[in-house]
Design a protein around this motif. Structure first.
Motif, PDB file in Angstrom:
ATOM      1  N   TYR A 105      34.666 -60.274  20.822  1.00 60.71           N
ATOM      2  CA  TYR A 105      33.834 -59.201  21.359  1.00 60.71           C
ATOM      3  C   TYR A 105      34.101 -58.945  22.839  1.00 60.71           C
ATOM      4  O   TYR A 105      33.553 -57.983  23.395  1.00 60.71           O
ATOM      5  N   PRO A 136      36.056 -57.493  25.923  1.00 65.85           N
ATOM      6  CA  PRO A 136      36.951 -56.332  25.990  1.00 65.85           C
ATOM      7  C   PRO A 136      38.272 -56.661  26.653  1.00 65.85           C
ATOM      8  O   PRO A 136      38.631 -56.108  27.693  1.00 65.85           O
ATOM      9  N   HIS A 148      39.466 -57.530  17.108  1.00 62.23           N
ATOM     10  CA  HIS A 148      38.699 -57.165  18.295  1.00 62.23           C
ATOM     11  C   HIS A 148      37.590 -56.190  17.939  1.00 62.23           C
ATOM     12  O   HIS A 148      37.796 -55.283  17.150  1.00 62.23           O
ATOM     13  N   ILE A 149      36.430 -56.392  18.553  1.00 60.75           N
ATOM     14  CA  ILE A 149      35.365 -55.398  18.459  1.00 60.75           C
ATOM     15  C   ILE A 149      34.963 -55.024  19.876  1.00 60.75           C
ATOM     16  O   ILE A 149      34.471 -55.856  20.624  1.00 60.75           O
ATOM     17  N   ASP A 150      35.236 -53.784  20.235  1.00 58.03           N
ATOM     18  CA  ASP A 150      34.854 -53.276  21.552  1.00 58.03           C
ATOM     19  C   ASP A 150      34.272 -51.883  21.331  1.00 58.03           C
ATOM     20  O   ASP A 150      35.004 -50.946  21.023  1.00 58.03           O
ATOM     21  N   PRO A 151      32.959 -51.739  21.487  1.00 56.35           N
ATOM     22  CA  PRO A 151      32.352 -50.437  21.202  1.00 56.35           C
ATOM     23  C   PRO A 151      32.982 -49.311  22.007  1.00 56.35           C
ATOM     24  O   PRO A 151      33.064 -48.182  21.534  1.00 56.35           O
ATOM     25  N   VAL A 152      33.430 -49.622  23.219  1.00 63.69           N
ATOM     26  CA  VAL A 152      34.015 -48.572  24.058  1.00 63.69           C
ATOM     27  C   VAL A 152      35.292 -48.020  23.430  1.00 63.69           C
ATOM     28  O   VAL A 152      35.531 -46.808  23.437  1.00 63.69           O
ATOM     29  N   ILE A 153      36.105 -48.898  22.886  1.00 60.89           N
ATOM     30  CA  ILE A 153      37.326 -48.441  22.223  1.00 60.89           C
ATOM     31  C   ILE A 153      36.981 -47.471  21.089  1.00 60.89           C
ATOM     32  O   ILE A 153      37.570 -46.394  20.974  1.00 60.89           O
ATOM     33  N   HIS A 154      36.003 -47.853  20.288  1.00 61.79           N
ATOM     34  CA  HIS A 154      35.613 -46.985  19.168  1.00 61.79           C
ATOM     35  C   HIS A 154      35.069 -45.649  19.669  1.00 61.79           C
ATOM     36  O   HIS A 154      35.351 -44.604  19.093  1.00 61.79           O
ATOM     37  N   LEU A 155      34.290 -45.696  20.724  1.00 59.82           N
ATOM     38  CA  LEU A 155      33.706 -44.461  21.246  1.00 59.82           C
ATOM     39  C   LEU A 155      34.764 -43.563  21.866  1.00 59.82           C
ATOM     40  O   LEU A 155      34.755 -42.345  21.678  1.00 59.82           O
ATOM     41  N   GLN A 156      35.708 -44.172  22.579  1.00 57.66           N
ATOM     42  CA  GLN A 156      36.751 -43.358  23.223  1.00 57.66           C
ATOM     43  C   GLN A 156      37.697 -42.734  22.202  1.00 57.66           C
ATOM     44  O   GLN A 156      38.390 -41.771  22.501  1.00 57.66           O
TER      45      GLN A 156
END
Lengths: 205, 205
Positions: free
Chosen positions: A176, A178, A191-199
């Motif tokens: 988790y 980044p 990897h889990i990175d919410p920002v990557i998914h949002l971008q």
DNA sequence: TAGATTGTTAATCGATTAACAATC
DNA sequence: TAGATTGTTAATCGATTAACAATC
């Protein structure tokens, strides 16, 4: 006879199929088809049949698939027909949330311990766990025979933690933090990175 | 003149490149090459150059890429050269963790509100936010002009919440509920389910 | 039987890689 | 200049889809 290598991308879809099947079971359904499953998931029926055919023949012409049977088969293939113990490293917001997460039940996974390096956190309760001192990370994980870990530490500590986990025999890490972890070939990382998914989505806005 | 369509898979790698570049900047680096970036990310140098070439020419032969300049360009392409407000729905462990997450800063994203339907949670503080009543979800989001939301509710409420968000003008949803959301074509969805990521790895254990 | 759906093959489509001229 | 690295083209590789015989 060398075993057939299954493409990563196919393996990656199996958990999605399994989740959908388990949902159908909860809806009291007993049979499904590649077409129905495909519609639910936004995947073509042909692809689902092709994916499954890599592992065997699980359906019946004219009828489709027994949901219960197919789910069982997928659990065996994915090796989640057993329960894997997981260690969580980092008892901040994310680590705590994931340690308390109810969603692992019946899906072959279970958190069994959580670590932190902050003296103020060591010893406190997080869900049903007492936060352990990261100083004992390696030996504790070796003793418990743990193969799967989740890293929820600040970025600057993540690589060091990963190295320790790997030395202790961990073979799969869900990260988790980044930051890209560097690991030996025999270790798997997701990897889990919410920002990557949002971008990935802001591009289309 | 129709604008060239960029494959999803290429767009999906850009945030990874950007994250790595921002890390290099933090390490006080000024120039990099497709080769170096590729080594850090486990991606071939050719692929990185090919991906970037879809959007323009950002490098210099013999020298490589100005990290600062390339990061700027990627931010523009991904539209994170501005700050997007995000609404979080669900103030349980995950929703609260994500609402308090520090990692959005400087990456074009910012949580500005959090909702729940539980009377015991409405009104309490989560980080710097007061939990709002989900009964006011639509109007509040319309008024704030919010286009991005994260769903962290139980599975059985997720689709209904998604429908409401979409009616209120939300165009991008990051879904933490372990269920497939059905949305109109103009809405983008990404899923985060730790179990899916973990089951992708148990196959190889 | 008629209808439905599988598993599989071949065709298509798309993504990745290798190679290199251009040029800093 | 010599060395390095880009941007791009063509070749390769791999994934997806369409189609259909087999058969429940």
């Amino acid at each position: 006879m060398p075993e057939k290598v299954i493409p990563d991308i196919v393996v990656g879809r199996l958990p999605i199929y399994l989740r959908s099947l388990q949902r159908m079971l909860a809806e009291n359904r007993h049979v499904t088809s590649s077409q129905e499953l495909g519609e639910r998931l936004g995947i073509s029926a042909a692809q689902i049949r092709k994916d499954l055919s890599q592992f065997g023949e699980f359906g019946k012409q004219g009828t489709g698939y027994s949901i219960d049977f197919l789910a069982d088969q997928l659990r065996q293939i994915l090796k989640v027909d057993r329960v894997w113990d997981i260690a969580v490293v980092g008892a901040g917001d994310i680590g705590s949330a994931v340690a308390r997460y109810q969603g692992f039940a019946n899906r072959g996974l279970r958190v069994t311990m959580i670590f932190d390096n902050d003296p103020d956190k060591i010893g406190i309760q997080v869900g049903s766990f007492t936060v352990k001192d990261i100083a004992n990370l390696g030996p504790t994980i070796v003793k418990a025979g743990i193969k799967i870990a989740m890293i929820a530490t600040p970025s600057k500590e993540a690589q060091e933690v990963a190295d320790q986990l790997i030395s202790a025999g961990v073979k799969a890490i869900l990260n988790y933090a980044p930051i890209n972890l560097t690991v030996p070939e025999h270790v798997h990382v997701q990897h889990i990175d919410p920002v990557i998914h949002l971008q990935r989505m802001t591009y289309y806005l």
